[in-house]
Design an enzyme around this catalytic site. Structure first.
Site, PDB file in Angstrom:
ATOM      1  N   ASP A 232       0.781  -1.224  -0.164  1.00 50.94           N
ATOM      2  CA  ASP A 232       0.026  -0.022  -0.014  1.00 50.94           C
ATOM      3  C   ASP A 232       1.005   1.124   0.003  1.00 50.94           C
ATOM      4  O   ASP A 232       2.086   1.088   0.358  1.00 50.94           O
ATOM      5  CB  ASP A 232      -0.960  -0.010   1.186  1.00 50.94           C
ATOM      6  CG  ASP A 232      -2.092   0.914   1.072  1.00 50.94           C
ATOM      7  OD1 ASP A 232      -2.053   1.711   0.267  1.00 50.94           O
ATOM      8  OD2 ASP A 232      -3.101   0.521   1.832  1.00 50.94           O
ATOM      9  N   TRP A 233       0.507   2.312  -0.422  1.00 52.23           N
ATOM     10  CA  TRP A 233       1.231   3.554  -0.532  1.00 52.23           C
ATOM     11  C   TRP A 233       1.713   4.061   0.727  1.00 52.23           C
ATOM     12  O   TRP A 233       1.158   4.466   1.578  1.00 52.23           O
ATOM     13  CB  TRP A 233       0.348   4.625  -1.315  1.00 52.23           C
ATOM     14  CG  TRP A 233       0.452   4.575  -2.681  1.00 52.23           C
ATOM     15  CD1 TRP A 233       0.559   5.896  -3.378  1.00 52.23           C
ATOM     16  CD2 TRP A 233       0.360   3.638  -3.466  1.00 52.23           C
ATOM     17  NE1 TRP A 233       0.662   5.204  -4.809  1.00 52.23           N
ATOM     18  CE2 TRP A 233       0.317   4.091  -5.065  1.00 52.23           C
ATOM     19  CE3 TRP A 233      -0.182   2.301  -3.458  1.00 52.23           C
ATOM     20  CZ2 TRP A 233       0.406   3.234  -5.875  1.00 52.23           C
ATOM     21  CZ3 TRP A 233      -0.173   1.226  -4.542  1.00 52.23           C
ATOM     22  CH2 TRP A 233      -0.046   1.978  -5.958  1.00 52.23           C
TER      23      TRP A 233
END
Length: 757
Positions: A232-233
């Site tokens: 995930d970012w």
């Protein structure tokens, strides 16, 4: 470039391999153009394409994106219980990705709705892992059938927004395997998503991005996943540790490729491991080459809007319909001989619909048709009053007064109520299950002026209904319906189609009834999943807890009957359930047949029943269909921490067939052989466990015979002593029988060694 000449990791330098394991910017893979590896774009879903206008420059902007079809988020689409429809949504999403040159769309998200206060419940599917997996797989298969990749997310246990970037989710192995893993596992094994996105949180102390057990032992080695794992970012906090754990791609880039190069040279990462991770990135690019090579493609905006329209229709759940207040009569528009009802529409949501959730999934729709727009387009007359504002400001007395006066002059009032985006979004959890107080107060005032009220709800997760339900004869739970919610609601409200949605999430009477509330949302950086496997209806139904509306519930304009329920064994621990469902009304409609498995006597605490099959039958008035639902071995199994594996116990199970978890039409029994798993017996095994084991039972009989013959101390045979004996490890027999007990224990161990060879 032909497939036979696609580049391989063998063609790359160490530096080029390292570069592939990090993004090029916030929305692009890092290619090696000189070696024929392009920098393809990946961007947000999950209920449509969110390609930021700034993404071409690698920037992040959640508010400004290219127009794309906004399909109903999973909160609504999950209520369709229609995998075929969901597959069509996936196909349409892929076509829009092809137009915009997006190689991977980030979704679907299949995290379990552990608690209805979760801020991201709007983009997750269900409290039930079977339903979540068997619906969301339609998105994966639909998208990938067109040559575009998906990213199944967020793996794993991302069930809250509070402290989501670092919270430690402390979960038992059994709860992980039975509740929080199965949706991922089913989709991986059946559809092989091309990418999986790991979550921000820690699981039992280890960040998901650095969790070798999660990303390699379970995902790849057990389930056979052959795609790539991305972060995930901002979820990758240690590139070397993450790469060793099985993370192929960090997003967005940290511009630390040199760290990977040095780690390989220093022996902290093996060349083979880097090769595996980099080759995965090359394989992903190769899978998407054909679709990304299509130039000047344009998707059919109107056709996709119609898919969104149908999806919205099937997302609507009718909770209440007293006095058959619905469907309404639109008059000559729908029926030339009918006298139209005078309709009042109250609520700002009718004019300004809330059609999607907030955060990274926020889409710019290709078109937007509100309920009021739809009435105007169809020539249906109605008086409108907004009644309230969509902000968090106090009630406006002038708006309330206007709404009450409008209601007084109507035959029926449609009240559009729900949750404004300010109280429900990615990034934070809700603090109450209640609808805004000013809306409830307005409903009470309107109901006092006109008793014929239908409430239409707009919300991304459940809200409490019981406190105000007495003020409405009809209630439609419409969730967030995407860009075509207005036409879909009109179709249902005016009877062009019968509602067919079923709840994918229980609606409790009070948030404190939810079993996770004892530990929600955690403290001091961790959250304990103390409810274990008893999530959602598994808790409510097992412990007889009253709910407002049960899992699987949904009314129809039609009536149905389920008959002829039968079960046939197809193997030692498999079966097929058949039943006939009949539309006993004069209205064409759909009914969802649901199959729940009831365990027999078990060595562990199990839920009362669990959903293990469903099918949606579309039936003409008076039509009957026979449906068949297969139950595999997993349908009867639980995760045994003793065996560290799935386990089916021998014995009789019950199969329930119904239309909700609390509306069961019939129950039939089936006897299973069990999987025969046994655990080796030791001195720490109890006397009762020895008796229950096939080998142990023979030895216990030999002990009894030796006691009768005077060769060993005779075991006590009265009920009181047996009560002490059965739970006692055999190495404790001397405390009960002295030296004779010691000899019995040694005899048992010696005999077991002989028999188990």
């Amino acid at each position: 470039m032909s497939e036979s000449t696609y580049p391989s990791v063998k063609d790359l330098t160490l530096e080029e391999k390292a570069s592939l394991t990090s993004g090029g910017d916030a929305w692009h893979l890092q290619g090696v153009e000189s070696k024929g590896i392009p920098s393809y774009m990946i961007t947000d879903g999950p209920h449509g394409l969110r390609k930021s206008l700034a993404s071409s420059a690698g920037e992040t902007d959640l508010d400004d994106s290219v127009p794309a079809t906004c399909f109903p988020p999973a909160a609504g689409l999950s209520s369709s219980w229609n995998p075929e429809l969901i597959h069509k949504v996936g196909e349409a999403m892929a076509e829009e990705c092809i137009q915009e040159k997006v190689a991977v769309i980030l979704g679907p998200g299949v995290n379990i709705k552990r608690n209805p206060l979760g801020g991201r419940c709007f983009e997750y599917w269900s409290e039930d892992p079977y339903l979540a997996g068997h619906e969301a797989i339609g998105i994966v298969e639909g998208v990938q059938s067109k040559g575009v990749g998906t990213s199944l997310k967020h793996f794993a246990a991302n069930n809250q927004e509070t402290d989501r970037l670092r919270v430690d989710a402390r979960i038992s192995p059994r709860a992980l395997r039975e509740i929080y893993f199965p949706a991922f596992e089913h989709i991986v094994k059946k559809a092989q998503p091309w990418t999986i996105m790991c979550s921000y949180n820690r699981i039992n102390g280890v960040h998901s991005a650095q969790n070798h057990w999660l990303l390699t032992d379970v995902l790849r080695d057990e389930w056979g996943f052959d795609g790539i794992v991305m972060s995930d970012w901002g979820a990758d906090h240690d590139r070397g540790a993450s790469l060793n754990a099985g993370l192929n791609l960090e997003m967005p880039p940290s511009y630390t490729d040199d760290q990977i190069v040095y780690a390989v040279r220093d022996g902290l990462i093996t060349p083979a491991q880097l090769d595996r991770m980099a080759q995965g990135m090359i394989d992903l690019v190769n899978k998407t080459r054909a679709a990304m090579s299509i130039d000047n493609y344009r998707f059919d905006v109107d056709a996709h809007d119609e898919v969104a329209h149908q999806a919205a229709i099937e997302s609507i759940v009718m909770l209440k319909n007293d006095d058959a207040i619905l469907p309404l009569n639109a008059g000559p528009v729908a029926n030339p001989s009918a006298t139209p009802q005078k309709i009042a529409v109250i609520g700002e949501f009718a004019r300004t619909p809330r059609y999607q959730g907030g955060g990274s999934s926020h889409i710019t729709p290709t078109k937007m048709t509100s309920f009021l727009d739809t009435l105007a387009e169809r020539g249906i007359k109605a008086d409108f009053a907004p009644g309230f504002t969509l902000d968090l400001e106090p009630a406006d007395p002038a708006l309330e007064s206007e709404a009450v006066e409008t209601a007084k002059n109507a035959d029926v009032v449609l009240m559009f109520l729900g949750l404004p985006e300010a109280v429900e979004s990615e990034g934070f959890d809700r603090d109450t299950l209640d609808m805004p107080a000013k809306q409830i107060a307005l409903l009470e005032q309107v109901a006092a002026a006109n008793q014929n009220v239908v409430v239409v709800l707009s919300n991304g997760s459940v809200i409490t209904v019981a406190p105000w339900a007495k003020n409405a004869k009809g209630i439609l739970e419409s969730w967030l319906l995407g860009q075509s919610g207005g036409p879909a609601l009109a179709d249902v409200i005016f009877g062009q189609v019968s509602p067919s949605g079923k709840l994918a999430q229980s609606i409790p009477l009070d948030i404190n009834d939810d079993p996770s509330m004892l530990n929600w949302p955690g403290e001091e950086g961790h959250v304990d999943y103390g409810e274990g496997v008893f999530a959602g209806y598994r808790y409510y139904d097992t412990y007889g807890k009253a709910v407002d509306y049960p899992f699987g519930y949904g009314l129809s304009y039609a009536t149905f009957e389920i008959t002829g329920v039968a079960v046939a064994k197809t193997g030692a621990n498999t079966a097929t359930v058949t039943a006939t469902v009949t539309n006993t009304s004069d209205v064409d409609a759909a009914e969802t047949v649901q199959v729940y498995v009831v365990p027999g006597k078990a060595d562990v605490a199990r839920p009362k029943h669990e959903l293990k099959g469903f099918t949606k039958a579309f039936l003409k008035a008076g039509e009957s269909k026979t449906v068949a639902i297969d139950l595999d071995e997993r349908a009867f199994a639980y995760w045994s921490e003793k065996y560290n594996d799935w386990h089916v116990e021998a014995g009789e199970y019950a199969i329930e067939v119904g239309v909700s978890s609390r509306d069961i039409a019939d129950t039939v029994a089936v006897a299973l052989d069990g999987d025969g798993k046994t655990q080796p017996l030791t001195e720490w095994s109890t006397y009762g466990e020895w008796e229950a084991d096939p080998f142990g039972a023979k030895i216990v009989a030999a002990v009894a015979a030796a006691g009768e013959a005077g060769e060993l101390t005779k075991l006590p045979d009265n009920a009181m002593m047996r009560m002490f004996l059965n739970p006692m490890p055999i190495n404790s027999l001397p405390t009960l029988l002295g030296e004779g007990g010691k000899k019995i224990a040694q005899f048992m161990l010696d005999e077991y060694a002989k028999l188990s060879k």
